[in-house]
Enzyme design. Structure first.
Site, mmCIF file in Angstrom:
data_model
loop_
_atom_site.group_PDB
_atom_site.id
_atom_site.type_symbol
_atom_site.label_atom_id
_atom_site.label_comp_id
_atom_site.label_asym_id
_atom_site.label_seq_id
_atom_site.Cartn_x
_atom_site.Cartn_y
_atom_site.Cartn_z
ATOM 1 N N HIS A 120 123.269 73.971 27.894
ATOM 2 C CA HIS A 120 122.975 72.726 27.181
ATOM 3 C C HIS A 120 121.574 72.180 27.497
ATOM 4 O O HIS A 120 120.754 72.037 26.592
ATOM 5 C CB HIS A 120 124.078 71.701 27.437
ATOM 6 C CG HIS A 120 123.719 70.311 27.032
ATOM 7 N ND1 HIS A 120 123.517 69.952 25.713
ATOM 8 C CD2 HIS A 120 123.477 69.186 27.759
ATOM 9 C CE1 HIS A 120 123.185 68.664 25.651
ATOM 10 N NE2 HIS A 120 123.154 68.177 26.877
ATOM 11 N N HIS A 158 117.907 66.675 32.511
ATOM 12 C CA HIS A 158 118.352 65.367 32.033
ATOM 13 C C HIS A 158 119.787 64.999 32.412
ATOM 14 O O HIS A 158 120.107 63.827 32.489
ATOM 15 C CB HIS A 158 118.136 65.229 30.516
ATOM 16 C CG HIS A 158 119.199 65.859 29.666
ATOM 17 N ND1 HIS A 158 119.138 67.167 29.268
ATOM 18 C CD2 HIS A 158 120.353 65.363 29.146
ATOM 19 C CE1 HIS A 158 120.202 67.444 28.533
ATOM 20 N NE2 HIS A 158 120.958 66.374 28.443
ATOM 21 N N GLU A 161 123.158 62.410 36.520
ATOM 22 C CA GLU A 161 124.416 61.847 36.058
ATOM 23 C C GLU A 161 125.613 62.698 36.506
ATOM 24 O O GLU A 161 126.623 62.172 36.939
ATOM 25 C CB GLU A 161 124.375 61.760 34.517
ATOM 26 C CG GLU A 161 125.626 61.237 33.867
ATOM 27 C CD GLU A 161 125.762 59.721 33.956
ATOM 28 O OE1 GLU A 161 124.909 59.104 34.622
ATOM 29 O OE2 GLU A 161 126.718 59.183 33.390
ATOM 30 N N ASP A 162 125.488 64.010 36.386
ATOM 31 C CA ASP A 162 126.656 64.876 36.512
ATOM 32 C C ASP A 162 126.689 65.754 37.761
ATOM 33 O O ASP A 162 127.624 66.526 37.924
ATOM 34 C CB ASP A 162 126.751 65.813 35.284
ATOM 35 C CG ASP A 162 126.926 65.044 33.989
ATOM 36 O OD1 ASP A 162 127.378 63.883 34.062
ATOM 37 O OD2 ASP A 162 126.607 65.577 32.920
ATOM 38 N N ASP A 199 119.046 65.897 22.734
ATOM 39 C CA ASP A 199 120.342 65.987 23.397
ATOM 40 C C ASP A 199 121.457 65.828 22.350
ATOM 41 O O ASP A 199 122.402 66.620 22.288
ATOM 42 C CB ASP A 199 120.415 64.863 24.445
ATOM 43 C CG ASP A 199 121.734 64.824 25.189
ATOM 44 O OD1 ASP A 199 122.160 65.882 25.686
ATOM 45 O OD2 ASP A 199 122.320 63.729 25.284
ATOM 46 N N ASP A 202 119.358 69.882 -7.841
ATOM 47 C CA ASP A 202 118.385 70.522 -6.954
ATOM 48 C C ASP A 202 117.140 70.899 -7.760
ATOM 49 O O ASP A 202 117.124 71.945 -8.396
ATOM 50 C CB ASP A 202 119.057 71.771 -6.349
ATOM 51 C CG ASP A 202 118.164 72.478 -5.354
ATOM 52 O OD1 ASP A 202 117.234 71.853 -4.839
ATOM 53 O OD2 ASP A 202 118.432 73.673 -5.100
HETATM 54 MN MN MN Z 1 123.041 66.041 27.691
#
Ligand code: MN
Length: 597
Positions: free
Chosen positions: A86, A110, A114-115, A175, A293
């Site tokens: 990710h 990133h 947090e994790d 993200d 279109d």
């Molecule tokens: Mn993320």
């Protein structure tokens, strides 16, 4: 990580860094120090980054990847893939956008604070304060994404952070894009919820930052999750286009090139396919059964903006323009500072062809928006440009300080982010307003003073209610109390906005200012004497739009009797309170006077 560090150190000893070494040597070193096989997951990222920033330092990217991989080891995505896929994908999106090395490092890291056990302090020590600041900003968005107020609060934080450093917002958008791409494995309910939130807030935000390359993919992936059948239908249509489609576009491009050459305009001409969401939107909006279109081309001129008009002349000389389809977003840029000329022409075989015309700089800005400053640092480093691009964010921050509760702020933001905009002409210039805007919105857009004191409006030469919806191209005059007073009642007390306006204004600017006025003026009510004066001024103004005037109070007095008011004052108060429409009173007054004469 230990193994990798040892590996790097060993080879680093064999190939010591020479100050001032040639880029080629450096490139060779990176080939030597790191395996080039696809087994190294950072290679694609480095390649993408170096293709735009040739002299970028890749070692810090590898270091950031190693730490992130190490920290997230043992964590997995819902799809079952290792978690590190990710942040790597998010960094890849940022690299493709052309963001700087610092942004890519922050993107790789990133989710670590947090994790994982990795702390912000450790991150700051390992990668510097700038990276830590970006990661901290992204982390803060992710907290509390539940409930309406929480959502509003989150968006508020996003805007504030973006005002300080727009790179935070770009990482957040990347993200979200990756999470949306991989949404397939989630439950139907959470897919719907996440897709809606993306559609309501993040896509408009992306649009406002001008990052069309990201917005196109977000649009399509939201359509995929919210309207899977429609997505499939449009995708099938694009995939199964008739064989003649490409040949037709090639013919249009070739003929356009010849016409431009004859007009001595140096330009790149290319087909410009629409993305799925854009085709779908036009299909639905036009009520078409089959996907709507139209063939479309873009012309990017090498010279200045004046060449765009020369190119437009060449195209219109070649094929007849479709009336009403020409838009000049160069003279009047959109709110997100998008600039281009748009036109539609009756092309070969009498088929409608859409044409976009812009300079190279406009093209860069249209594709990459605020990210263009990072992608093309040399061509767009002027501080003034940057200030311009961030002007919108600063305006939002002003509201943020004025808005009392987060829900109201979010409502304003949503309204402001609405895609549909109209352009009207006022004070001899073009003004951009949200679709459905009224003369009151326009008055507040011109100035707070004129908004607070607007009394009447003339649209295309005709008196129109303040609540009437303005349309594209309307020519609007706003009259304020001072206009009325100048020929009528010099000492009228300022009346200020009316509460009903809140029921019809469309722009957050107008809503905020009306609320502000009432917050400041709650205590002193307007006296009857003021209402009488202003009621009289309103009638005087309405009369003037009919080229009439009042020589005395007598006709008004008679009218008030005829209409069954106890006295003239009561009628004037009723006019002020809008219990009766001033224009209706004036028409009856004119009838009365003309009849008696
Ligand atoms: Mn993320």
């Amino acid at each position: 990580m230990d193994v990798d560090a040892g590996h790097g150190a060993a080879l680093g000893g064999a190939l010591p860094t020479q100050p001032g070494e040639l880029p080629l040597t450096r490139r060779l070193r990176s080939l030597l120090t790191w395996p080039t096989s696809d087994a190294d997951p950072v290679n694609a990222l480095v390649r993408a980054h170096r293709s735009i920033h040739a002299s970028a330092d890749s070692s810090v990217l590898r270091r950031a990847y190693t730490i992130a991989e190490n920290m997230h080891r043992g964590q997995f995505r819902k799809s079952g893939e290792p978690y590190i896929t990710h942040p790597l994908a998010v960094a890849q999106i940022c690299a493709d956008l052309g963001m700087d090395t610092i942004t890519l490092v922050a993107a790789l890291l990133h989710d670590t604070v947090e994790d994982t056990r990795y702390t912000l302090q450790a991150l700051a020590e390992d990668f510097g304060r700038e990276v830590a600041h970006l990661v901290d900003g992204v982390t803060k968005f992710d907290k509390a994404f539940y409930g309406k107020a929480a959502e509003a609060e989150t968006v508020r934080k996003m805007i504030i952070a973006a005002g300080k450093d727009v790179r935070v917002l770009i990482i957040k958008l990347a993200d979200r894009l990756h999470n949306m791409r991989t949404l397939g494995v989630r439950s139907a309910a959470s897919r719907e919820r996440i897709a809606r939130k993306t559609q309501e807030v993040l896509i408009p935000l992306c649009d406002r930052l001008g990052i069309q390359t990201l917005k196109r993919e977000l649009d399509d992936v939201v359509l995929l999750h919210l309207e899977p059948d429609e997505h499939a239908r449009i995708a099938r249509h694009v995939h199964d286009r008739p064989a003649g489609w490409d040949a037709y576009l090639e013919d249009v491009v070739a003929k356009t090139r010849v016409a431009l050459r004859r007009s001595r305009v140096d330009a790149e001409v290319a087909p410009r396919p629409r993305h799925l969401y854009s085709i779908w939107k036009d299909t639905v909006a036009g009520g078409h059964g089959a996907p709507f279109d139209l063939p479309r081309i873009s012309i990017v001129v090498a010279g200045p903006a004046t060449d765009c008009y020369a190119a437009l002349g060449a195209v219109h000389g070649l094929w007849r323009p479709v009336p009403g389809r020409f838009k000049d977003f160069i003279a009047s840029p959109k709110n997100n500072l998008y600039r281009s000329l748009h036109t539609s022409v009756r092309g070969p075989q009498d088929r409608t062809v859409e044409v976009l015309i812009r300079t190279e700089e406009m093209h860069r800005a249209a594709e990459y928006g605020v990210a263009a400053h990072y992608r093309f640092p040399r061509t767009t480093s002027r501080a003034a440009d940057r200030a311009d691009e961030l002007a919108w964010l600063r305006r939002v921050l002003d509201w943020e300080q004025e808005a009392v509760d987060p829900a109201q702020f979010l409502e304003s933001l949503r309204c402001d982010l609405a895609e549909a905009q109209i352009q009207v002409v006022a004070d001899g210039r073009q003004v951009v307003l949200p679709a459905g805007a009224t003369p009151v919105d326009l008055a507040y857009e011109l100035s707070t003073e004129r908004g607070d004191h607007c009394l009447a409006a003339r649209v295309n030469g005709r008196l129109a209610p303040l609540s009437s919806e303005l349309a594209e191209g309307d020519v609007v005059e706003i009259f304020t109390e001072s206009d009325a007073e100048s020929g009528f009642e010099a000492d009228a007390a300022p009346r200020g906005p009316r509460r009903e306006w809140l029921g019809f204004v469309k722009s957050p600017q107008a809503q905020m200012q009306i609320n502000r006025w009432f917050a400041e003026h709650t205590e002193p009510g307007i006296s009857i004497a003021d209402k009488v004066r202003l009621g009289r001024a309103t009638i005087g103004l309405a009369l003037r739009t009919h080229n009439r005037g009042l020589a005395s109070d007598l006709p008004l007095l008679r009218l008030s009797e005829e209409l069954g008011y106890p006295d003239l004052e009561t009628l004037l108060v009723a006019v002020f309170d809008r219990a009766v429409e001033p224009d209706a009173v004036v028409r009856q007054l004119i009838d009365l006077v003309d009849h008696r004469q």
